[in-house]
Design a protein around this motif. Structure first.
Motif, PDB file in Angstrom:
ATOM      1  N   ARG A 105      20.164  10.763  29.991  1.00  0.00           N
ATOM      2  CA  ARG A 105      20.976  11.477  30.990  1.00  0.00           C
ATOM      3  C   ARG A 105      21.886  10.484  31.732  1.00  0.00           C
ATOM      4  N   TRP A 106      22.426   9.559  30.954  1.00  0.00           N
ATOM      5  CA  TRP A 106      23.287   8.460  31.402  1.00  0.00           C
ATOM      6  C   TRP A 106      24.385   8.920  32.364  1.00  0.00           C
ATOM      7  N   ASP A 107      24.981  10.089  32.037  1.00  0.00           N
ATOM      8  CA  ASP A 107      26.133  10.576  32.789  1.00  0.00           C
ATOM      9  C   ASP A 107      25.853  10.836  34.260  1.00  0.00           C
ATOM     10  N   VAL A 108      24.613  11.182  34.597  1.00  0.00           N
ATOM     11  CA  VAL A 108      24.346  11.569  35.987  1.00  0.00           C
ATOM     12  C   VAL A 108      24.249  10.356  36.916  1.00  0.00           C
ATOM     13  N   ASP A 136      25.186   6.941  38.971  1.00  0.00           N
ATOM     14  CA  ASP A 136      26.178   6.022  39.552  1.00  0.00           C
ATOM     15  C   ASP A 136      26.003   4.685  38.864  1.00  0.00           C
ATOM     16  N   LYS A 137      27.050   4.168  38.244  1.00  0.00           N
ATOM     17  CA  LYS A 137      26.895   2.894  37.540  1.00  0.00           C
ATOM     18  C   LYS A 137      27.891   1.868  38.072  1.00  0.00           C
ATOM     19  N   ASP A 156      20.758   8.700  40.816  1.00  0.00           N
ATOM     20  CA  ASP A 156      20.998   9.870  39.960  1.00  0.00           C
ATOM     21  C   ASP A 156      21.397  11.076  40.801  1.00  0.00           C
ATOM     22  N   TYR A 187      25.343  -1.636  29.489  1.00  0.00           N
ATOM     23  CA  TYR A 187      26.513  -1.094  30.200  1.00  0.00           C
ATOM     24  C   TYR A 187      27.633  -2.116  30.002  1.00  0.00           C
ATOM     25  N   GLU A 212      27.287   1.256  23.387  1.00  0.00           N
ATOM     26  CA  GLU A 212      26.308   1.321  24.476  1.00  0.00           C
ATOM     27  C   GLU A 212      25.044   2.020  23.960  1.00  0.00           C
ATOM     28  N   TRP A 247      22.791   3.862  25.181  1.00  0.00           N
ATOM     29  CA  TRP A 247      22.542   5.277  25.512  1.00  0.00           C
ATOM     30  C   TRP A 247      23.180   6.208  24.487  1.00  0.00           C
ATOM     31  N   GLN A 248      24.270   5.742  23.849  1.00  0.00           N
ATOM     32  CA  GLN A 248      24.926   6.570  22.837  1.00  0.00           C
ATOM     33  C   GLN A 248      24.029   6.737  21.609  1.00  0.00           C
ATOM     34  N   SER A 274      20.872   8.932  22.724  1.00  0.00           N
ATOM     35  CA  SER A 274      21.194  10.357  22.857  1.00  0.00           C
ATOM     36  C   SER A 274      21.564  10.995  21.521  1.00  0.00           C
TER      37      SER A 274
END
Lengths: 349, 349
Positions: free
Chosen positions: A46-49, A51-52, A72, A258, A279, A281-282, A285
């Motif tokens: 759920r990488w998108d949620v 703050d990075k 998150d 990242y 990355e 996470w890609q 997911s």
């Protein structure tokens, strides 16, 4: 008037080093490594949620002090961590850390904890989680180059998550290898002491490099690395600190946590700014393939990212529940009337 | 085997809220405000040596969580602080904070402390330090608009550093004013309760605004403010949160802490990006004049800056010495052999 007792809201659960050690043994090290990898993988999905931001580093000649925040939207976490390669000569840890979990809606802390041990555990869990997606199938042997504080955690995580049976150890200092061998005796791993990095990587499907010098080092050169291996590069983790020869990178497919942070701190700081990376996470997911074939060289250029600490802190927070292991720390002033901070101070006189 | 005791290097002195209250009373509130202002001023004079960065903010609908790091090359400090205006309705503090001091050469922490109280003290000390350079000479009356948690600290700092004798209080909530009046009774200050902001500023040479709503508010409008006053604007301190009408800014000379941060968070977020401001350290160091004449309107657009926390943390660290007030916190893992982190964990079983 005697000092009033702080209200319950003023207390923050605190996990000391001793308490963390008790929690680890309560759960079991290998179980904890597997569960941490699961927690990190779930958050990578759920990488998108999140703050990075690349961590905020304060560099000096001796090392670096970093703050690693993320959120998150419901939970906020940050870690304080230092990296001082010269510390060891003074009998100090190269890396020490502590961290905090807080509620986004109020800003009130939920947990303050030591993270030197927890960082060692989450780093190994992240490596093994990445290797599960990137290492060749059926791998049973790993090379562990650099036998410092991270070595045993790496070996146990690769055992617990990938079924690694044999660990080939090498360190420039034989005492470090001896320490690692001693600590892993009885773990069920076959341990082989090697005299060179070249010897250590013979027959290894996973090559983990984890050395601490703050300099451009070449722990692995191009001609040492054959086809079909997974390189788990941990030690190149700040500007001016790398472990791999550039030519290895050119033959490998590089995976990172990242990319804006890794381009500053990782092995790929040696490459052009647009050097292609994926990355992790890609892969996690399912958006991108991890390992594509058995001859591919995969490289996890790992520097450590805030979301891994977030996952680890949340995991610890959940696991603490009901154990009674944490202690209450009076670190948040919380007067009965929130506007009456001065009155609270005055009444304490 | 029983858990080994942590080594002395593993302990970090910790100052709880209760301990901070004892330290404040040990020193005396007004003495501490004067000494803190001196410490902050001394650090503003050596502005160039500090690493400076706008604080790292994590914004949400309810508020903000911020990390504020800085370093002078020898000592590193950071503060965790939240700002949640809606907290008060739940009986929670709008602002809570804690902070850490560390040795740059090793990254090891020197002090962990509550900073909710310390932030209130350093904010008031900074306001008074600025007013000493900017307020009209011989000022004896201040207006205090917004009578929340910061109000009493502001009044006492202006008394201790500038000789303020009369404080004119106003808050949208009369109970807040009543609380402030009650707490300051016996302080030696003459206290006047006012029914409007307009009434509060009558005859005041210093106007302090410190309200907490997260919105563009207009606590002061242009026609309310006469010539020759110093405005100490505390409450406009994050994006979307201001207190003064733009036209007041246009008539005033604006002084700020660190302009890259203040342009994001302060009153001047209403102005163009190149709106002229003077950084306070330039006045403190003598490079630029503060107040030039008795008719000038000076504005200290204060948002709080990391160097003020650095100064406050170092001050507390020094003052603690020999008091025995701090407790030791086992937050840093420190095995006898720094590479043997795993062995320490294993032996704790």
């Amino acid at each position: 008037m005697s000092a009033p007792q702080p209200s319950a809201k003023a207390f923050v659960p605190f996990v000391s080093v001793e308490t963390m050690m008790r929690l680890v043994h309560h759960i079991g090290i290998e179980t904890m490594l597997v569960e941490l990898a699961g927690a990190i993988e779930a958050d990578f999905r759920r990488w998108d949620v999140f703050d990075k931001t690349p961590r905020i580093a304060s560099h000096s000649n001796d090392g670096v002090i970093e703050l690693m925040p993320t959120s998150d939207g419901e939970i906020y976490a940050f870690k304080y961590v230092n990296g001082h390669p010269k510390n060891m000569a003074q009998g100090l840890q190269t890396v020490t850390a502590f961290g905090l979990l807080a509620q986004v809606s109020t800003g009130y802390p939920l947990l303050l904890t030591e993270m030197t041990l927890l960082t060692a555990l989450r780093t190994a869990a992240t490596s093994a989680m990445a290797a599960r997606h990137l290492a060749p199938k059926g791998v049973t042997t790993m090379a562990m180059i650099g036998n410092g504080a991270q070595a045993e955690f790496q070996a146990l995580a690769m055992k617990a998550l990938l079924g690694i049976k044999t660990v080939r150890l090498y360190d420039i200092d034989p005492q470090a290898t001896e320490k690692t061998r001693r600590n892993l005796t009885g773990s069920g791993l076959e341990l082989i002491t090697c005299n060179t990095a070249q010897a250590a990587i013979e027959g290894a499907g996973i090559i983990t490099t984890c050395t601490a010098d703050k300099q451009y080092a070449t722990i692995l050169t191009d001609n040492m690395v054959g086809a079909g291996v997974h390189i788990n590069a941990i030690g190149g983790d700040c500007p001016g600190k790398t472990e791999l020869h550039k030519d290895i990178l050119l033959r490998a497919d590089t995976f990172v946590e990242y990319s804006p942070q890794t381009r500053i701190e990782g092995e790929i700081q040696q490459m052009a700014e647009d050097y292609p990376v994926t990355e992790l996470w890609q892969v996690v997911s399912g958006a991108t393939a991890g390992r594509r074939d058995q001859n591919q060289i995969t490289l996890f250029d790992s520097v450590g990212f805030a979301i891994e600490d977030f996952s680890a802190l949340r995991y610890v927070h959940q696991k603490l529940s009901g154990t009674g292991l944490s202690q209450d720390l009076d670190i948040i002033a919380d007067p009965d009337d929130p506007r009456d901070l001065f009155g609270m101070l005055q009444r304490a006189k």
